[in-house]
Enzyme design. Structure first.
Site, PDB file in Angstrom:
ATOM      1  N   GLU A 113      33.400 -35.396 -73.706  1.00 51.92           N
ATOM      2  CA  GLU A 113      32.232 -36.115 -73.214  1.00 51.92           C
ATOM      3  C   GLU A 113      31.218 -36.205 -74.399  1.00 51.92           C
ATOM      4  O   GLU A 113      30.372 -37.005 -74.704  1.00 51.92           O
ATOM      5  CB  GLU A 113      31.733 -35.522 -72.019  1.00 51.92           C
ATOM      6  CG  GLU A 113      30.624 -36.189 -71.246  1.00 51.92           C
ATOM      7  CD  GLU A 113      30.154 -35.639 -70.156  1.00 51.92           C
ATOM      8  OE1 GLU A 113      30.636 -34.380 -69.668  1.00 51.92           O
ATOM      9  OE2 GLU A 113      29.408 -36.158 -69.518  1.00 51.92           O
ATOM     10  N   HIS A 129      28.123 -43.332 -77.857  1.00 48.48           N
ATOM     11  CA  HIS A 129      27.149 -44.163 -77.113  1.00 48.48           C
ATOM     12  C   HIS A 129      25.910 -44.340 -77.824  1.00 48.48           C
ATOM     13  O   HIS A 129      25.126 -45.552 -78.198  1.00 48.48           O
ATOM     14  CB  HIS A 129      26.646 -43.531 -75.784  1.00 48.48           C
ATOM     15  CG  HIS A 129      27.573 -43.868 -74.807  1.00 48.48           C
ATOM     16  ND1 HIS A 129      27.093 -44.886 -73.740  1.00 48.48           N
ATOM     17  CD2 HIS A 129      28.591 -43.225 -74.021  1.00 48.48           C
ATOM     18  CE1 HIS A 129      28.127 -44.978 -72.861  1.00 48.48           C
ATOM     19  NE2 HIS A 129      29.024 -44.102 -72.878  1.00 48.48           N
ATOM     20  N   HIS A 144      26.994 -45.339 -61.468  1.00 48.31           N
ATOM     21  CA  HIS A 144      27.298 -44.682 -62.895  1.00 48.31           C
ATOM     22  C   HIS A 144      26.087 -43.756 -63.148  1.00 48.31           C
ATOM     23  O   HIS A 144      26.303 -42.661 -63.631  1.00 48.31           O
ATOM     24  CB  HIS A 144      27.205 -45.921 -63.874  1.00 48.31           C
ATOM     25  CG  HIS A 144      27.750 -45.308 -65.235  1.00 48.31           C
ATOM     26  ND1 HIS A 144      26.981 -45.732 -66.268  1.00 48.31           N
ATOM     27  CD2 HIS A 144      28.561 -44.541 -65.463  1.00 48.31           C
ATOM     28  CE1 HIS A 144      27.547 -45.002 -67.328  1.00 48.31           C
ATOM     29  NE2 HIS A 144      28.455 -44.098 -66.991  1.00 48.31           N
ATOM     30  N   HIS A 176      25.951 -39.609 -63.098  1.00 51.72           N
ATOM     31  CA  HIS A 176      25.713 -38.739 -64.268  1.00 51.72           C
ATOM     32  C   HIS A 176      24.460 -37.822 -63.934  1.00 51.72           C
ATOM     33  O   HIS A 176      24.079 -36.919 -64.458  1.00 51.72           O
ATOM     34  CB  HIS A 176      25.210 -39.678 -65.516  1.00 51.72           C
ATOM     35  CG  HIS A 176      26.457 -39.899 -66.343  1.00 51.72           C
ATOM     36  ND1 HIS A 176      27.104 -39.368 -67.184  1.00 51.72           N
ATOM     37  CD2 HIS A 176      27.172 -41.333 -66.447  1.00 51.72           C
ATOM     38  CE1 HIS A 176      28.060 -39.952 -67.587  1.00 51.72           C
ATOM     39  NE2 HIS A 176      28.190 -41.032 -67.276  1.00 51.72           N
TER      40      HIS A 176
HETATM   41 CU1  CUO Z   1      29.364 -42.675 -68.078  1.00 48.34          CU
HETATM   42 CU2  CUO Z   1      29.995 -43.271 -71.189  1.00 48.34          CU
HETATM   43  O1  CUO Z   1      29.105 -43.664 -69.681  1.00 48.34           O
HETATM   44  O2  CUO Z   1      29.737 -41.932 -69.565  1.00 48.34           O
END
Ligand code: CUO
Length: 716
Positions: free
Chosen positions: A376, A395, A231, A235
């Protein structure tokens, strides 16, 4: 005065003048004009001041080690003044980047931090060669926040051509406090300091109780180091902030970036639910942002955001509320709802309102990509002002819902997947994507079929005789992570028993499966290229208490593999090993730094990809009934993108992580064929793989479903 001293002096002067405040870091025209001047003059300035004793790649990778300690001269020799050449850097840039206090929690969810990171990346990206990059990053290493430095240099190394073969040190090895229970790390450090650490006896990390009883069953999935690494790396490859104000893009968005955001997270959710079903749990509820909405699960992180500074814990039923968002925004629950409404309106109308006021009706296949960036939201969003920042601020809001106790793991990409609320929040995000997908017409017979190509059979075998045909067997396995580069203790003073070159191993438990092979027998009436897609889903829906309806099952299909095959005009035996999956990576957390990427399977995206050991969900001791779905589609007329060839090169790209440049290699929508609802008469998977009715009902020759079982062997 040599240039380093000169810079330090300037920096000190700026600090004394109070330039070191985050509030001073707003975009403004003055700043832009200074940067413009620098750009114009940049090529007249030489920037090299290190000795040539060490290999550049090695040097740059060493900068990641023990990030909260000052660089040691033995590791990184800036050389003596006589090997320096003049070094200059616009002072305003440095002073801005230094404004982030080292005890502040760095997060890419914080727009100011993203701005600083973008500026630092810009500095790194414009260095003309690796030597300059080593010099510049070596200088900045101890001048900026260690987390900011790691983030910016990692992104840089992943995107510069001259560093594309370097493995960016995995965050878990250099910042293990974000991945490993604080108590364990303390124990290791104590042992080293006391001289009692024995590298032949690694310390075992036992599964932690961090949340509700049910969710603790999923510890092996949520808190897995490989899952969080995937993950984080994803990102880094697809940062939110892709531009520097007035400079345009520093990291151009990759092909189909927004769609990939949807697909990668959708697959994470499908896998999470597969694991829930494996543990006798039902689906988790989505989390909608509503005033005073309680989050049922508590989360006690037990890891640290900075060494010795823990992440905040969240009590059971903590409620969502208005929160602060830097630099001075107050985000209310209603704001998030409003953005959600606007996005849903866009989906309903099929139109997008751009920042300049134009309204566009994108084609279906393009809309998902726009929607991904919009939800996003990254700087590629069509209109950040109007559609807001639904996912990111969600988030941030959840990560701060504990109040003044500090931030929780949801505020950071490196560890948010550990928290059960991640799957509730992304469940809601995915629900939005599904609103769009469900409005699309079902795939037609022509889109689904591949005439002349018939899958005769599919079987799954393992070499282990105790495993039946079409059975997957899972079990626990112990692996090691070497944290010697992330302990931040001065070690090699000549009297210690331990030196930096020794590994410090911590053992952790993860899921594993017996390696297996798919045998796919295919008849083709011609020579043709096909794309093979392999998916797995549970057969039984615990929420309904009966076998899955296709409508729900399509959301829990996990993609196991996707690759291109050349079929000959006869019978083809396709043998495919589980370890060959293009979607997985076999990350070794003990890998030495400085290693370059020359393994045939892995390219520069290494580190991003689903952990190979978690390819098959856990299953149950009795055997969890599951459906293996295999489909071969026409590559030439469906997946081929212009200029691409079905070579090893194409297959080295991980479909979960995208490509750093060029076009994403599989043109069909990500998640095909399960990304859309099926035609109205489809109730089951069996209906889905058939076409026609009555006597004319026949299986799509290019699809095949096998009943499989996933058996968990808890004895080892
Ligand atoms: Cu990968 Cu919410 O965590 O984007």
């Amino acid at each position: 005065m040599n240039i380093i001293n000169k810079l330090s002096l300037l920096t000190t002067m700026f600090r004394m003048l109070g330039v070191g405040r985050l509030s001073n870091v707003a975009d403004n025209g003055d700043l832009a004009s200074h940067v413009g001047e620098y750009e114009e003059n940049h090529h007249d300035k030489s920037i090299t001041y290190r000795s040539d004793r060490q290999d550049d790649s090695e040097l740059i990778l060493k900068l990641f080690n023990n990030p909260y300690n000052k660089l040691s001269r033995e590791d990184f020799d800036f050389a003596t003044a006589d090997s320096h050449r003049p070094f200059e850097m616009p002072d305003f840039e440095l002073s801005e980047i230094q404004t982030l206090d080292r005890r502040t929690h760095f997060s890419a969810f914080d727009p100011l931090h993203r701005e600083l990171a973008a500026k630092l990346i810009k500095i790194f990206m414009r260095q003309r060669d690796l030597k300059e990059l080593v010099s510049m990053s070596g200088y900045l290493r101890d001048e900026v926040h260690p987390d900011l430095f790691n983030y910016a240099l990692s992104i840089t190394l992943m995107h510069r051509k001259d560093t594309s073969n370097l493995q960016v040190p995995l965050l878990a090895t250099v910042m293990p406090h974000k991945f490993i229970d604080a108590k364990i790390l303390r124990k290791v450090k104590e042992a080293i300091k006391n001289g009692t650490y024995d590298s032949n006896n690694p310390i075992f990390m036992t599964p932690q109780q961090t949340t509700s009883k049910d969710e603790n069953l999923l510890h092996y999935f949520r808190e897995d180091i490989g899952v969080s690494t995937h993950h984080w790396q994803w990102h880094l490859l697809h940062p939110y902030r892709l531009q520097v104000h007035n400079f345009g893009e520093i990291i151009p968005p990759k092909n189909r970036r927004g769609e990939l955001f949807y697909f990668m997270h959708q697959q994470v959710l499908a896998r999470y639910h597969f694991e829930r079903y494996s543990n006798g749990l039902k689906r988790t509820a989505d989390l909608r942002f509503e005033e005073h909405k309680p989050i049922p699960e508590p989360y006690y992180a037990k890891i640290e955001r900075l060494p010795s500074i823990p992440y905040a814990s969240r009590e059971k039923n903590t409620i969502l509320r208005t929160f602060k968002y830097p630099p001075n925004e107050t985000v209310t629950v209603k704001d998030i709802q409003l953005w959600g409404q606007r996005i849903l309106d866009s989906i309903r109308q099929g139109t997008v309102l751009y920042e300049n006021g134009t309204i566009i009706t994108p084609k279906n296949e393009e809309y998902i990509d726009i929607l991904g960036n919009m939800v996003e939201a990254c700087t590629a969003s069509p209109n950040l002002g109007y559609y807001g920042s639904l996912h990111n601020k969600g988030h941030a809001g959840i990560g701060q819902c504990h109040g003044p106790k500090g931030v929780g793991v949801m505020y950071e990409n490196s560890c948010s997947m550990r928290d059960p609320v991640f799957y509730r929040w992304h469940g809601f995000v995915n629900w939005i994507f599904n609103r769009h997908k469900e409005r699309l017409p079902p795939y037609t017979v022509e889109q689904l079929g591949f005439d002349g190509v018939k899958i005769e059979s599919v079987t799954v075998h393992t070499q282990d005789e105790s495993v039946e045909e079409n059975e997957f067997l899972t079990h626990w396995e112990q692996s090691f992570i070497d944290v010697s580069n992330g302990l931040n203790i001065p070690l090699s003073n000549g009297t210690e028993k331990y030196s930096r070159s020794s590994p410090v191993l911590i053992s952790y438990r993860h899921m594993q499966h017996r390696p297996f092979t798919y045998t796919i027998i295919v008849n083709s009436d011609r020579e043709v290229t096909g794309t093979v897609r392999i998916f797995l889903a549970p057969a039984y829906d615990p929420d309904l208490g009966e076998n899955f309806h296709f409508y729900n099952q399509r959301n829990v299909f996990v993609e196991l593999d996707k690759f291109v095959v050349q079929l000959k005009a006869s019978t083809n035996d396709i043998l495919r090993h589980s370890a060959e999956s293009t979607l997985t990576v076999t990350t070794d957390f003990r890998q030495p730094l400085g290693k370059t990427l020359n393994a045939p399977k892995f390219n520069k995206l290494r580190g991003c990809g689903w952990p190979e050991y978690l390819l098959i969900p856990k299953g149950t001791p009795e055997g969890l009934a599951s459906k293996l779905f295999v489909m071969i589609s026409d590559w030439e007329n469906g997946d081929k993108v212009s200029g691409s060839v079905p070579t090893a090169e194409l297959q080295a790209e991980n479909p979960l992580c995208g490509v750093t440049e060029g076009l994403y290699p599989y043109k069909r929508p990500m998640g095909f064929p399960f990304d859309r609802r099926a035609r109205d008469d489809v109730e089951t998977l069996d209906d889905f793989i058939h076409r026609g009715t009555g006597k004319r009902r026949e299986r799509f020759s290019n699809m095949y479903v096998v009943d499989t079982k996933i058996r968990f062997d808890g004895s080892r």
